[in-house]
Design an enzyme around this catalytic site. Structure first.
Site, PDB file in Angstrom:
ATOM      1  N   TYR A  97       0.802  -1.225   0.000  1.00 33.01           N
ATOM      2  CA  TYR A  97       0.000   0.000   0.000  1.00 33.01           C
ATOM      3  C   TYR A  97       0.841   1.284   0.000  1.00 33.01           C
ATOM      4  CZ  TYR A  97      -3.714  -3.320   0.868  1.00 33.01           C
ATOM      5  OH  TYR A  97      -4.583  -4.377   0.745  1.00 33.01           O
TER       6      TYR A  97
ATOM      7  N   GLU B 249     -18.550  -6.879 -10.190  1.00 29.90           N
ATOM      8  CA  GLU B 249     -17.655  -7.639 -11.082  1.00 29.90           C
ATOM      9  C   GLU B 249     -17.311  -6.841 -12.334  1.00 29.90           C
ATOM     10  OE1 GLU B 249     -16.159 -10.047  -9.939  1.00 29.90           O
ATOM     11  OE2 GLU B 249     -17.438 -10.394  -8.213  1.00 29.90           O
TER      12      GLU B 249
ATOM     13  N   HIS C 109     -14.447  -4.556 -11.944  1.00 31.26           N
ATOM     14  CA  HIS C 109     -13.136  -5.188 -12.176  1.00 31.26           C
ATOM     15  C   HIS C 109     -12.845  -5.251 -13.675  1.00 31.26           C
ATOM     16  CE1 HIS C 109     -12.542  -6.347  -8.052  1.00 31.26           C
ATOM     17  NE2 HIS C 109     -13.545  -7.197  -8.015  1.00 31.26           N
TER      18      HIS C 109
ATOM     19  N   GLU D 185     -11.593  -3.182  -5.872  1.00 30.07           N
ATOM     20  CA  GLU D 185     -12.845  -3.701  -5.312  1.00 30.07           C
ATOM     21  C   GLU D 185     -13.938  -2.646  -5.217  1.00 30.07           C
ATOM     22  OE1 GLU D 185     -13.404  -6.743  -5.010  1.00 30.07           O
ATOM     23  OE2 GLU D 185     -11.362  -7.507  -5.173  1.00 30.07           O
TER      24      GLU D 185
ATOM     25  N   HIS E  31     -12.708 -16.693   0.861  1.00 31.06           N
ATOM     26  CA  HIS E  31     -11.399 -16.049   0.723  1.00 31.06           C
ATOM     27  C   HIS E  31     -10.312 -16.708   1.563  1.00 31.06           C
ATOM     28  CE1 HIS E  31     -14.564 -13.401  -0.601  1.00 31.06           C
ATOM     29  NE2 HIS E  31     -13.684 -12.728  -1.322  1.00 31.06           N
TER      30      HIS E  31
ATOM     31  N   ARG F 228      -8.791  -5.412   1.389  1.00 35.07           N
ATOM     32  CA  ARG F 228      -9.237  -4.688   0.195  1.00 35.07           C
ATOM     33  C   ARG F 228     -10.733  -4.366   0.219  1.00 35.07           C
ATOM     34  NH1 ARG F 228      -7.909  -9.376  -4.158  1.00 35.07           N
ATOM     35  NH2 ARG F 228      -5.875  -9.019  -3.229  1.00 35.07           N
TER      36      ARG F 228
HETATM   37  O1  X8Z Z   1     -15.667 -11.578  -2.980  1.00 33.11           O
HETATM   38  C1  X8Z Z   1     -16.314 -10.614  -3.305  1.00 33.11           C
HETATM   39  C2  X8Z Z   1     -16.643 -10.379  -4.775  1.00 33.11           C
HETATM   40  C3  X8Z Z   1     -15.589 -10.855  -5.673  1.00 33.11           C
HETATM   41  S1  X8Z Z   1     -14.122  -9.920  -5.555  1.00 33.11           S
HETATM   42  C4  X8Z Z   1     -17.920 -11.097  -5.118  1.00 33.11           C
HETATM   43  N1  X8Z Z   1     -16.789  -9.758  -2.367  1.00 33.11           N
HETATM   44  C5  X8Z Z   1     -16.552  -9.958  -0.944  1.00 33.11           C
HETATM   45  C6  X8Z Z   1     -17.281 -11.195  -0.419  1.00 33.11           C
HETATM   46  O2  X8Z Z   1     -18.169 -11.697  -1.107  1.00 33.11           O
HETATM   47  O3  X8Z Z   1     -16.971 -11.641   0.685  1.00 33.11           O
HETATM   48  C7  X8Z Z   1     -17.564  -8.547  -2.620  1.00 33.11           C
HETATM   49  C8  X8Z Z   1     -17.949  -8.037  -1.270  1.00 33.11           C
HETATM   50  C9  X8Z Z   1     -17.077  -8.724  -0.263  1.00 33.11           C
HETATM   51 ZN    ZN Z   2     -14.299  -8.026  -6.285  1.00 33.59          ZN
END
Ligand code: X8Z
Ligand code: ZN
Length: 628
Positions: A238, A399, A402, A426, A527, A536
């Site tokens: 960052y 999306e 992005h 994001e 994630h 992020r």
């Molecule tokens: O993962 C995402 C996107 C893809 S970058 C759908 N988001 C996070 C999640 O779902 O946990 C968007 C908001 C937070």
């Molecule tokens: Zn995203």
């Protein structure tokens, strides 16, 4: 790259590398690794003949060409796997990942010979970005690198194929994530909600030993390139030191925490009316399965339990989309129409041919939404299991944000094909979605009427707050957990306890049933097994209001921020496009300044947007004891 698990950069927003252009080289303890050893050799050589600026420039050009090649190969394998999860595809991803990791490690080591060389700014920046290009640093040891690629890919597959309650061995009639998401969003039955919540979390205990190994191996990779651990590598992306970044996250959290506490207080009181004070204690934490979302991360699905002023025109877009008979394609077309209304380009034909919009009935796919540029050259795609409704309508804008970033920087060197920082990436689609106002929705035929009545405004603010404000502590705590895990402060024997401690402390949300170390609840959030850094998303929630405010000013909006829509404003579009086109070629404060005229992230615009809701919540909470 597509998955955070491997490289960091590029393709898929979700797994890109943490771009750490931190200049301070931290020498880690792994002195005898290949990278360090080669670096030392280079220094010794350098004593004889320091490479020239031209040599540095040529080196960066060579790395650019080769990185494109290995990352594109990896990305193709990842697309095949994400849209058809099989053992064969998993193996292909692991192999492609090993190849790209091996190349990247060598390139990072090779770059050390240019330490102290003063080349042009673009060359210098690419040399900095190279070291932090992957959010999954790989060990110098070949066997371990291979093991890391395999374990990372396996974790990703386990999430994507997670099922339970199967009625036969062929796993034909199982429940999957989509089923649990649906129950959590729509049911008011405490026990049914609990079954779905617990059911989904049966997929993750098997990940635990693999995740533990994954942490050990990626930490070794981080040490090999001079970081204390993988968490420090992530925090170094960052344009400031890792410690400064940690302080920055805390500063922003403190700005928004009082508003979150007010929202929590009101939501808790309303849920107690629905489920009873025995289930939702007046001064305690909210059970995690009652918030309308499988992870309790965003709460708009409980709006129906707390609509401030019944009798106002409906703001239920899900109903509107269904009534207007929208399908997944029309939802994506409509979202694209928002971007083109700003003067941005239409998406390329190949986007429509190559994207995956629906969950196929006959194979496993990774349903967590993602956006791609498979070849770093405008091969744009999204992969989503779209369900007709507001939640996915917003995610489609997210999306496409992005994709538009990819689109406007694909002519740049591959190391510049990232957001100014990952929170920028994001936040783009979300910024546009803030302009999806009731008036816009009426124009699109998705709502019947719009009302200027302050009561209608509060209804809309409540729906927005349940999405945006509710998310903030969740967005913060995911990486607080991982930073602890990577640094060793959180030991494997307390993975789950530490997870719930953070969820309790920051969100005021509690597990609805006893959780132990036989569970691995972090693994049930995409994630974590996919190794996508999460700070992020916290930053994006703050930044998108800053962007919104700046673009509204460019569009000539007058009046309160929550009434602004930039739809159709070419002036706003120009500003946005200029920022997107910078990619990560400059430190992020330059990009923020280009769009918002300031060099500091700040939650002021978010607080301004929610002023009406804040007053409403304060009134409602008068006489209640807030906090937990
Ligand atoms: O993962 C995402 C996107 C893809 S970058 C759908 N988001 C996070 C999640 O779902 O946990 C968007 C908001 C937070
Ligand atoms: Zn995203």
């Amino acid at each position: 790259m597509v998955r955070s698990s491997t490289l960091g950069i590029g393709l898929v927003a979700l797994s890109l590398a943490a771009p750490l252009y931190a200049c301070q080289a931290k020498s880690g303890p792994a002195a005898e690794t290949g990278a360090k050893a080669e670096g030392d050799a280079a220094k010794a050589e350098g004593a004889e003949a320091k490479p020239s600026a031209e040599e540095a420039k040529a080196y960066v050009a060579e790395v650019d060409a080769k990185l494109r090649e290995v990352w594109t190969a990896e990305s193709k394998a990842q697309w095949a796997h994400a849209t058809d999860i099989t053992d064969e595809h998993e193996k292909a991803v692991a192999e492609a990942s090993v190849a790209s990791m091996t190349y990247l490690n060598g390139a990072i080591a090779g770059a050390t010979k240019f330490a102290g060389v003063e080349a042009d700014a673009d060359t210098m920046r690419q040399l900095q970005l190279l070291r932090i290009a992957s959010s999954l640093p790989a060990p110098a040891d070949e066997q371990k690198r291979k093991e890391l690629a395999e374990v990372a890919t396996k974790l990703d597959s386990m999430y994507g194929t997670g099922k339970w309650d199967c009625e036969d061995e062929a796993k034909q009639d199982c429940k999957d994530m989509g089923d649990a998401v649906e129950v959590l969003a729509t049911s008011d039955d405490y026990d049914e909600l609990l079954r779905a919540w617990e059911g989904w979390r049966t997929i993750s205990p098997a990940m635990r030993p693999k995740y533990q190994r994954f942490v050990e191996l990626s930490n070794e990779g981080a040490r090999d390139i001079g970081f204390a651990d993988t968490g420090e590598l992530w925090r170094s992306g960052y344009d400031m030191s890792a410690a400064e970044f940690e302080a920055e996250m805390e500063r922003l959290w403190q700005q928004v925490k009082p508003l979150y506490t007010q929202l929590h207080c009101h939501v808790r009181a309303k849920l107690a009316e629905t489920y009873g004070a025995d289930k939702v204690p007046a001064d305690g934490m909210i059970p995690a399965h009652l918030l309308g979302n499988l992870w309790a991360q965003e709460w708009p699905n409980v709006y129906r339990h707390m609509e401030p002023h019944p009798g106002q025109p409906s703001i239920d877009v899900t109903e509107g989309l269904k009534k207007a008979k929208f399908d997944e394609l029309e939802m994506v077309k409509t979202a694209e129409g928002f971007f083109t209304s700003l003067g941005l380009d239409p998406l390329p034909e190949t986007f429509w041919e190559r994207s995956l919009f629906l969950q196929p009935p006959d194979r496993d796919v990774q349903c967590h939404a993602s956006a791609w540029d498979v070849d770093f050259n405008n091969d744009l795609r999204i992969k989503m299991c779209i369900k007709v409704g507001m939640e996915d309508f917003v995610t489609i804008h997210h999306e496409l944000g992005h994709n538009y970033y990819y689109h406007y920087y694909y002519d740049k060197p591959v190391l510049f094909q990232q957001g100014a920082h990952d929170g920028f990436h994001e936040g783009i689609g979300d910024t546009l979605a803030l302009s999806v106002t009731p008036k816009y929705l009426v124009d699109m035929g998705l709502l019947d009427e719009v009302s200027e009545d302050p009561k209608a405004v509060i209804n809309k603010q409540m729906a927005d707050g349940l999405e945006k404000i509710a998310f903030l502590p969740f967005g913060l705590l995911i990486d607080r957990w991982r930073w602890g895990v990577f640094s060793g402060e959180i030991e494997p024997a307390e993975y789950n306890a530490a997870w719930w401690k953070l969820r309790n402390e920051y969100q005021g949300v509690a597990a609805p049933v006893e959780r132990t170390e036989d569970h691995f609840d972090p693994g049930a959030k995409y994630h974590i097994p996919a190794n996508t850094p999460y700070s992020r998303y916290f930053l994006a929630r703050i930044l998108q209001f800053q962007f919104h405010k700046a673009l509204c000013a460019a569009a000539g909006h007058e009046g309160p921020l929550h009434t602004c829509s930039i739809y159709g404003s070419k002036e706003a579009g120009e500003k946005l496009q200029a920022m997107l086109a910078m990619g990560s070629s400059k430190p992020w404060p330059d990009a923020l300044e280009a769009v918002a005229g300031t060099r500091q992230m700040d939650a002021g615009a978010l607080l301004e947007y929610f002023e009406p809701l804040q007053s409403y919540l304060e009134e409602q909470n008068a006489g209640r004891t807030c906090g937990w």
